[in-house]
Design an enzyme around this catalytic site. Structure first.
Site, PDB file in Angstrom:
ATOM      1  CB  CYS A  78     -12.586  21.297   8.708  1.00 39.73           C
ATOM      2  SG  CYS A  78     -12.312  19.868   7.695  1.00 39.73           S
ATOM      3  CB  CYS A  84      -8.240  19.725   3.210  1.00 39.34           C
ATOM      4  SG  CYS A  84      -9.488  20.015   1.963  1.00 39.34           S
ATOM      5  CB  CYS A  87     -12.398  26.020   3.948  1.00 38.57           C
ATOM      6  SG  CYS A  87     -13.445  24.694   3.411  1.00 38.57           S
ATOM      7  CG  ASP A 401     -21.184  36.356 -14.093  1.00 37.94           C
ATOM      8  OD1 ASP A 401     -20.056  36.489 -13.597  1.00 37.94           O
ATOM      9  OD2 ASP A 401     -22.033  35.552 -13.651  1.00 37.94           O
ATOM     10  CB  CYS A 428     -15.549  35.400  -9.764  1.00 41.03           C
ATOM     11  SG  CYS A 428     -14.926  34.894 -11.368  1.00 41.03           S
TER      12      CYS A 428
END
Ligand SMILES: C[S@@+](CC[C@H](N)C(=O)[O-])C[C@H]1O[C@@H](n2cnc3c(N)ncnc32)[C@H](O)[C@@H]1O
Length: 472
Positions: A78, A84, A87, A401, A428
Site C-alpha cells: 500500500c 496510515c 495494516c 464469544d 479475539c
C-alpha cells in the site's frame, strides 16, 4: 530566568530487534533492559530508537532508522503504509505474521492460564491477504494530515481529506487514494463522493470546531455482491443531500442499499441517530450454507466474511451437537452463531447487550425458518444467573464469544454453576481468554485450541477453544 524544559531526546543506536511483542510492537534489549519499539520494524532488523517512555523495567520508543533489514520483511503493497495505522504488518511476510499469532496464543495459555492443553493446532490463515474486509468507514474532514512528501513538495497544502484517522490523533485525517482492505467499488465510491463535494465547494467536516457539511461514509460489501452505502452529513442541507444520492444512484447502480444520516452531534457514531433509507433494500444480505443474514446499517457483522464462516464451522465442530442439546450462545451479537448451529441443536438461547442486535438475531431466525432459538437483551453478568437457568433450562453446551475484555468473573462463575458438558470459547484476545480459562479449569479441561487469522497485516488473532467437563 525561565528554565528551558525541553529535554534532549534519548536515542539508542544499533539495537537488534529480537522479537514481536504485544499490541503489534517489537522488542529489543539494551544492556539487558527491554525496549518496546513502535513503527516499521521487524524481528531481525538493526535499528536506532528514539525513546519516549522510561519505566523501571522497560522503555518504549519509535524506530527512527533501520541499518539492516530482516529477511522476514517484504515490500508493503500500500502507498499509504507507514502513515496510515490500518495494516501495520504489511512489511512482514504473511507466514511470519501467522507464526507469531500462533505463538501469542501458546504463550497466553502457558504463561497466563498455566493449564495443560493438547497443543495449538496450526493457525488457519485468511485465503485473502487483502480485500478481506466487508466494511470500512471513511471520514471527510478539513483537518488533513500532511505526509512528509506533501510538505516537501512545496505545493499549496490541500486542507480537505477523505480517509482514515491518523493513529492516536482524533483530529487528523489521512487522505486515502487507494485502500486495499475492501473490494471495489469501495475506493471508487469514496473518491467519487469526494470529487463531487470538492467540485461543489461543499464544506468538509471540521473535527475540531465540529462544523461542516460532508462528514463520513460507511461502505459495506457483502459476499453476495450486494453493496450498502451510508453517507453521513453534519448539516441538514437537504437539496444538496438529494443531489448526491441521485448522483450515486446513477453512477453506481451496484449500490443495493443507500442511506443517509444527518448527524449534528459531536461524535460521528450514528447508532443513536435516524438512518434514512434512500433506495434499494433497507439491508444487504450475507449467506452461509444457504442461511441468509440480513445486515442493516446499524447491524454488527463479522468484518471478514470468509473467515467468519471458517470460525463458525470450527465452533460448530467443537460443540459436537447431536440434535438434542440446549445450547447457550453468549455475546451472540446478531445471532450469527446461534442461527448457524440451530439446526444441529434442540434449542439455542442467545444473549446480547445491544437490543437492536437482538432484534436482528430474531429476524435472522425468522427469515431462515428457524424456530428453535430465543434471544434476550441485557448485560451478561446481570442476566446469566440461577433464575435465568431455572426459567430457560441449564445448557448442555455453552458457546461464548465475548468482547476483547473477556468475560466478567461473575459470568465465569455462573457458567461453572451451570456446569454444561462442553464450552466453546471464541475469543479475539488470547490474554483475557487465558485468564478466563484458568478460572474454568477447576471444572474443565482443554480439548482443542484453534487459532484463526481474521485480520492479515494486523497483530489481531482470533482463537477457538474447546473445553470439556472433567470426568468426576
Ligand atoms: C465479539 S462480539 C460477538 C459477535 C457474535 N458472536 C458474532 O460472531 O457475530 C461480542 C458481542 O458481545 C456484546 N457484549 C459486550 N458486552 C456485553 C455484556 N456485558 N453483556 C452482553 N453482551 C455484551 C457486544 O455487543 C458484541 O455483540
Amino acid at each position: 530566568m525561565r528554565k528551558n524544559k525541553q529535554k534532549t531526546p534519548v536515542i539508542l543506536e544499533n539495537l537488534r530487534v529480537e522479537d514481536f511483542a504485544a499490541e503489534g510492537k517489537c522488542l529489543a534489549r539494551n544492556d539487558g533492559q527491554v525496549i518496546f519499539i513502535e513503527g516499521e520494524v521487524a524481528p531481525g532488523d538493526l535499528v536506532d530508537v528514539r525513546i519516549f517512555k522510561t519505566k523501571n523495567s522497560f522503555r518504549e520508543g519509535r524506530a527512527i532508522a533501520v541499518h539492516e533489514f530482516s529477511n522476514v520483511r517484504q515490500e508493503p503493497r500500500c502507498q499509504h503504509f507507514g502513515t496510515c495505522g490500518g495494516c501495520k504488518w504489511q512489511h512482514i511476510q504473511y507466514e511470519t505474521q501467522l507464526d507469531f499469532k500462533t505463538r501469542q496464543v501458546r504463550d497466553s495459555l502457558d504463561r497466563l492460564a498455566k493449564v495443560p492443553h493438547p497443543g495449538i493446532l496450526p493457525i488457519i490463515g485468511s485465503a485473502q491477504e487483502y480485500g478481506y474486509r466487508n466494511k470500512l468507514e471513511f471520514t471527510f474532514s478539513s483537518n488533513r494530515w500532511y505526509t512528509d512528501a506533501e510538505i516537501a513538495s512545496g505545493d499549496t497544502l490541500e486542507r480537505r481529506a477523505a480517509g482514515f484517522h491518523i493513529p492516536k490523533r482524533f483530529d487528523r485525517i489521512l487522505d486515502i487514494e487507494k485502500c486495499h482492505l475492501q473490494p471495489e467499488p469501495s475506493n471508487a465510491i469514496r473518491l467519487a463522493i469526494k470529487a463531487y463535494a470538492e467540485e461543489r465547494d461543499w464544506t468538509f467536516y471540521d473535527l475540531i470546531k465540529h462544523q461542516g457539511f460532508i462528514r463520513n461514509v460507511v461502505i459495506r460489501t457483502a459476499s453476495t455482491g450486494q453493496v450498502m452505502v451510508i453517507v453521513q452529513f453534519g448539516e441538514p442541507q437537504w437539496e444538496a443531500i438529494n443531489e448526491l444520492t441521485r448522483y450515486l444512484q446513477e453512477t453506481f447502480p451496484m449500490i443495493s442499499s443507500l442511506h443517509v444520516v444527518v448527524n449534528e452531534k459531536v461524535n460521528d457514531t450514528f447508532q443513536d441517530q435516524d438512518v434514512i433509507h434512500v433506495s434499494g433494500t433497507p439491508y444487504i444480505e450475507e449467506q452461509m450454507e444457504g442461511l441468509i443474514y440480513r445486515v442493516g446499517p446499524k447491524s454488527f457483522y463479522q468484518t471478514n466474511s470468509d473467515q467468519a464462516y471458517t470460525l463458525y464451522k470450527i465452533t460448530r465442530d467443537y460443540a459436537q451437537l447431536k440434535g438434542d442439546e440446549l445450547v447457550y450462545d453468549l455475546y451472540t451479537g446478531t445471532g450469527t452463531i446461534a442461527n448457524f448451529v440451530a439446526r444441529q441443536a434442540a434449542h439455542v438461547v442467545g444473549i446480547e447487550y445491544v437490543p437492536s442486535a437482538v432484534e436482528d438475531a430474531k429476524v435472522n431466525s425468522e427469515i431462515n425458518g428457524i424456530s428453535n432459538t430465543s434471544f434476550f437483551a441485557g448485560d451478561m453478568k446481570k442476566l446469566l444467573r440461577a433464575e435465568f437457568f431455572f426459567e430457560h433450562g441449564k445448557p448442555d453446551v455453552i458457546i461464548t464469544d465475548p468482547p476483547r475484555a473477556g468475560m466478567d468473573a461473575d459470568v465465569v462463575e455462573a457458567i461453572i454453576a451451570a456446569a454444561p458438558q462442553r464450552i466453546v470459547y471464541v475469543s479475539c484476545n488470547p490474554a483475557t481468554q487465558a485468564r478466563d480459562v484458568a478460572m474454568l479449569s477447576e471444572l474443565y479441561e482443554v480439548k482443542a485450541v484453534q487459532p484463526v487469522d481474521m485480520f492479515p497485516h494486523t497483530h489481531h488473532v482470533e482463537n477457538v477453544m474447546w473445553l470439556e467437563k472433567k470426568a468426576q
